[in-house]
Structure formats: C-alpha cells, structure tokens
Design an enzyme around this catalytic site. Structure first.
Site, mmCIF file in Angstrom:
data_model
loop_
_atom_site.group_PDB
_atom_site.id
_atom_site.type_symbol
_atom_site.label_atom_id
_atom_site.label_comp_id
_atom_site.label_asym_id
_atom_site.label_seq_id
_atom_site.Cartn_x
_atom_site.Cartn_y
_atom_site.Cartn_z
ATOM 1 N N ARG A 13 4.767 -6.286 31.027
ATOM 2 C CA ARG A 13 5.768 -7.200 31.586
ATOM 3 C C ARG A 13 5.715 -7.091 33.102
ATOM 4 O O ARG A 13 6.114 -6.085 33.689
ATOM 5 C CB ARG A 13 7.171 -6.855 31.063
ATOM 6 N N ALA A 25 9.352 -11.642 19.789
ATOM 7 C CA ALA A 25 10.333 -12.613 20.287
ATOM 8 C C ALA A 25 9.614 -13.697 21.067
ATOM 9 O O ALA A 25 8.481 -13.525 21.488
ATOM 10 C CB ALA A 25 11.359 -11.913 21.178
ATOM 11 N N LEU A 27 10.162 -18.015 22.902
ATOM 12 C CA LEU A 27 10.956 -19.184 23.247
ATOM 13 C C LEU A 27 10.969 -20.189 22.103
ATOM 14 O O LEU A 27 10.100 -20.179 21.234
ATOM 15 C CB LEU A 27 10.360 -19.853 24.486
ATOM 16 N N GLU A 42 7.123 -16.720 15.808
ATOM 17 C CA GLU A 42 6.803 -15.648 16.751
ATOM 18 C C GLU A 42 6.324 -14.388 16.032
ATOM 19 O O GLU A 42 5.413 -13.713 16.507
ATOM 20 C CB GLU A 42 8.006 -15.335 17.643
ATOM 21 N N GLU A 46 2.683 -13.097 17.081
ATOM 22 C CA GLU A 46 2.570 -11.839 17.832
ATOM 23 C C GLU A 46 2.130 -10.649 16.992
ATOM 24 O O GLU A 46 1.632 -9.667 17.543
ATOM 25 C CB GLU A 46 3.900 -11.521 18.524
ATOM 26 N N PRO A 64 24.172 -13.888 31.718
ATOM 27 C CA PRO A 64 25.107 -15.001 31.893
ATOM 28 C C PRO A 64 25.570 -15.229 33.328
ATOM 29 O O PRO A 64 26.101 -16.288 33.625
ATOM 30 C CB PRO A 64 26.277 -14.635 30.984
ATOM 31 N N GLY A 65 25.326 -14.281 34.212
ATOM 32 C CA GLY A 65 25.673 -14.479 35.615
ATOM 33 C C GLY A 65 24.734 -15.429 36.338
ATOM 34 O O GLY A 65 25.087 -15.983 37.378
ATOM 35 N N GLU A 69 20.335 -18.877 29.240
ATOM 36 C CA GLU A 69 19.404 -18.527 28.168
ATOM 37 C C GLU A 69 20.117 -17.684 27.113
ATOM 38 O O GLU A 69 20.751 -16.679 27.421
ATOM 39 C CB GLU A 69 18.216 -17.744 28.723
ATOM 40 N N GLU A 92 -0.339 -12.331 26.050
ATOM 41 C CA GLU A 92 -0.260 -11.910 24.651
ATOM 42 C C GLU A 92 -1.584 -11.342 24.137
ATOM 43 O O GLU A 92 -1.626 -10.739 23.068
ATOM 44 C CB GLU A 92 0.179 -13.082 23.767
#
Length: 136
Positions: A13, A25, A27, A42, A46, A64-65, A69, A92
């Site tokens: 990442r 996981a 989208l 997924e 994956e 949430p700030g 999403e 991936e």
C-alpha cells in the site's frame, strides 16, 4: 482443530509505504453492483476463492471527516477454491494469500500489528457476533 480461520491477502500500500495483511476488498466497480455481489467478485479476483454464503457483518464510513466512502464487510462461509485463476495486474499482481486462526488475527489487531481498517472492523465484528450468538 485451532478454531475458525480467516483468509487474508497481503499487498503493498503506497500511501503508508508498507506491505499489509488485509481482508479481500474492493470498490463497487460495476454500475448498480450490489455490495454482496462486489464482495463475491473481489474474493474471486483477489484470492481465487468463492463462498457458499455471504452474511453482512458491518458497514462503516472510512473517513467521514473528509470522505463519504462507505464500506460493507461480509462474512464469507463455505469458502472453496475456484476452478480458474484470475489474472492480476498492477498493485494486485503481487498479492499473497494465507489462512490464519481468527484468534491470532484478533491478537495482532489488538496489539496494533495489523492496521487495515476493513480487517480491524471485520475481525472485531466477527468476534462480537460470534460471542453474542454463543452465549447461553
């Protein structure tokens, strides 16, 4: 028997410059795709696995700030290998998979060694649900 196990993926990442263990996981890539269908897609893409059932575990906003999403975490049960391997590209391409005892994953989350938010939410929701369902 060491109890229930969880299938995790390990991938790099870039924002955190780290290789992380996570739950499968992704989208909602397809217009109008239902979250459960995306979970199944997924898992196959994956890990080259499929599940007999998908049970909702938790839904949450990632940040949430600053974002709307929302992620939906499912418990996949009756997991078996698929008949074909998915061709993985880009980030991936280097995905590794492994089965781990739930107890060990929970311990690693609580120790701060596993930090993927979907993994943290998912494994703790699983334990909470399992604990509630096994009380006398």
């Amino acid at each position: 028997d060491n109890g229930p196990e969880v299938l995790l993926i390990r991938q790099y990442r870039h924002p955190v410059q780290s290789v992380m263990w996570e739950i499968p996981a992704g989208l909602l890539d397809v217009a109008g795709e239902a979250p459960e269908a995306a979970a199944a897609r997924e898992l196959a893409e994956e890990t080259d696995h499929q599940a007999a059932t998908y049970t909702p575990l938790a839904s949450y906003y990632t940040s949430p700030g600053c974002s709307d999403e929302q992620l939906h975490v499912y418990l996949a049960q009756g997991v078996t290998a698929t008949d074909h391997q998915f061709v993985r590209e880009d980030e991936e391409a280097e995905i590794e998979t492994g089965w781990f005892p739930v107890e060990d994953v929970v311990a690693a989350v609580l120790a701060g060694d596993l930090k993927s938010p979907s993994l943290v939410v998912g494994i703790l929701a699983y334990v909470a649900r399992h604990t509630r369902n096994t009380r006398p």
